[in-house]
Design an enzyme around this catalytic site. Structure first.
Site, PDB file in Angstrom:
ATOM      1  N   LYS A  39       0.764  -4.427   2.480  1.00  0.00           N
ATOM      2  CA  LYS A  39       1.976  -3.906   3.098  1.00  0.00           C
ATOM      3  C   LYS A  39       3.190  -4.566   2.444  1.00  0.00           C
ATOM      4  O   LYS A  39       3.189  -5.780   2.199  1.00  0.00           O
ATOM      5  CB  LYS A  39       1.977  -4.191   4.600  1.00  0.00           C
ATOM      6  CG  LYS A  39       0.852  -3.514   5.365  1.00  0.00           C
ATOM      7  CD  LYS A  39       1.089  -2.022   5.501  1.00  0.00           C
ATOM      8  CE  LYS A  39       0.033  -1.384   6.401  1.00  0.00           C
ATOM      9  NZ  LYS A  39       0.299   0.044   6.660  1.00  0.00           N
ATOM     10  N   LYS A  93      -5.445  10.832   7.870  1.00  0.00           N
ATOM     11  CA  LYS A  93      -5.871  10.209   9.125  1.00  0.00           C
ATOM     12  C   LYS A  93      -6.150  11.321  10.121  1.00  0.00           C
ATOM     13  O   LYS A  93      -5.258  12.119  10.433  1.00  0.00           O
ATOM     14  CB  LYS A  93      -4.798   9.255   9.654  1.00  0.00           C
ATOM     15  CG  LYS A  93      -4.575   8.048   8.751  1.00  0.00           C
ATOM     16  CD  LYS A  93      -3.444   7.169   9.245  1.00  0.00           C
ATOM     17  CE  LYS A  93      -3.239   5.989   8.297  1.00  0.00           C
ATOM     18  NZ  LYS A  93      -2.041   5.188   8.636  1.00  0.00           N
TER      19      LYS A  93
END
Length: 367
Positions: A164, A263
């Protein structure tokens, strides 16, 4: 099938360590488990994975609970369901709220497979028994500690590392990781932290042989992503702004990306996810499966879905012990030489741990 009852468990599982992204800090995962029972006594499980804050996408746990109970469940009970693909059509009159829809739709798929005495994998075409998996690492300001986390991930066998990033935390950690792990499959995820004004900084990332840069710009943007993709050699991956097959078609037409993080909850369930996976394969878009800090129920579904040959790039499907001390299923998922075993039991192939459900959740019978 005729639905006889719908129950929900409101669960809170503490994370082993806090997970930090460009938009927030997560210390425990709150989610709802929906259990749908048919006239034969079969039970289907679906996980509502929306976060508590609207900082990833619009949906939150509270908003989706309301939509599910006040709108989606009444629609679900209007007629007998023969095929799970019908659910997305039944829900069409409710605009948006994909994660709420997915919680019920995936439970119906699980229920349908169990009624047929089959594993859910049998409805996904050819599948694999073991799949390669990757790991996602949150923002870690202590760079020596970050290197230790990467080293541990490599030692455990994870086949891809995702880091991240955010402005001020991007090139330096990437350069450090690449210096110590020159051949490691590495990617970064910005969670919409940048704008086109940051182009020079993003261009610097082009020098580190990254597998991709995920979601650098806003969740509703396609045009700036397209300009960035033209400027970079590195593949751009879209996540938050892919809510449907139509979004994939727009991204392809504009050249906004060369990869899709799929997702299942973010696109409303399995039916839409299957269409997106097929579209990506037909159009040479690298598609891979992302995660939402799912419990064993959602993790089982992710493993089964990612067992399709289309998903060659390791997804964010870490072992249970990566995030949680305990889970709501009886058998945790274990990493073995960089791969995880796809559950082969009926439906999603897992059994609930009643002990842990009682320990970590509040029960509610909806009907």
């Amino acid at each position: 099938m005729n639905i006889q009852s719908i129950e929900t468990y409101q669960v809170r599982l503490p994370l082993k360590t806090p997970f930090v992204t460009s938009y927030g800090r997560l210390e425990e995962k709150a989610f709802d488990l929906f259990v749908i029972t048919d006239e034969q006594g079969n039970q289907g499980f679906g996980e509502l994975v929306a976060f508590e804050q609207p900082d990833y996408v619009q949906e939150t746990l509270v908003t989706e609970r309301f939509i599910i109970q006040q709108h989606l469940i009444p629609l679900l009970l209007t007629e007998a369901i023969e095929q799970p693909q019908e659910v997305s059509t039944i829900f069409e009159e409710v605009k948006g709220h994909w994660m709420g829809k997915a919680a019920l739709e995936t439970a119906i798929w699980d229920l349908y497979a169990k009624r047929q005495q089959k594993s859910l994998t049998e409805f996904f075409g050819p599948t694999r028994r073991k799949i390669p998996v990757g790991i996602s690492l949150g923002i870690q300001e202590d760079l020596p500690q970050l290197l230790k986390q990467v080293q541990l991930a490599v030692e455990k066998g994870y086949q891809r590392v995702k880091l991240k990033i955010r402005p001020g935390y991007d090139v330096e950690p990437v350069a450090l990781i690449r210096q110590h792990f020159p051949n490691l499959p590495l990617m970064v995820d910005a969670n919409s932290a940048y704008t086109l004004a940051d182009l020079p900084q993003l261009q610097r990332l082009d020098h580190y042989q990254l597998a991709m840069i995920e979601q650098p710009f806003a969740a509703d943007d396609f045009l700036d992503h397209a300009q960035l993709q033209r400027e970079l050699k590195t593949r751009i991956c879209l996540d938050e702004n892919i809510r449907s097959l139509k979004d994939c078609q727009v991204a392809l037409a504009l050249g906004s990306c060369r990869s899709i993080n799929l997702k299942i909850p973010r696109v409303g369930g399995i039916h839409e996810a299957l269409k997106i996976a097929a579209f990506c394969q037909e159009n040479d878009l690298l598609v891979w499966l992302g995660g939402m800090f799912e419990s064993g129920v959602g993790r089982a579904l992710n493993l089964q879905f990612a067992s399709q040959p289309t998903f060659s790039f390791p997804g964010d499907i870490s072992a249970t012990e990566r995030y949680f001390y305990e889970d709501i299923i009886t058998e945790p998922f274990i990493l073995e030489q960089g791969t995880m075993t796809v559950p082969q039991g009926l439906g999603i192939g897992v059994t609930l741990s009643q002990t842990n459900l009682l320990k970590y959740s509040q029960y509610q019978k909806i009907m």
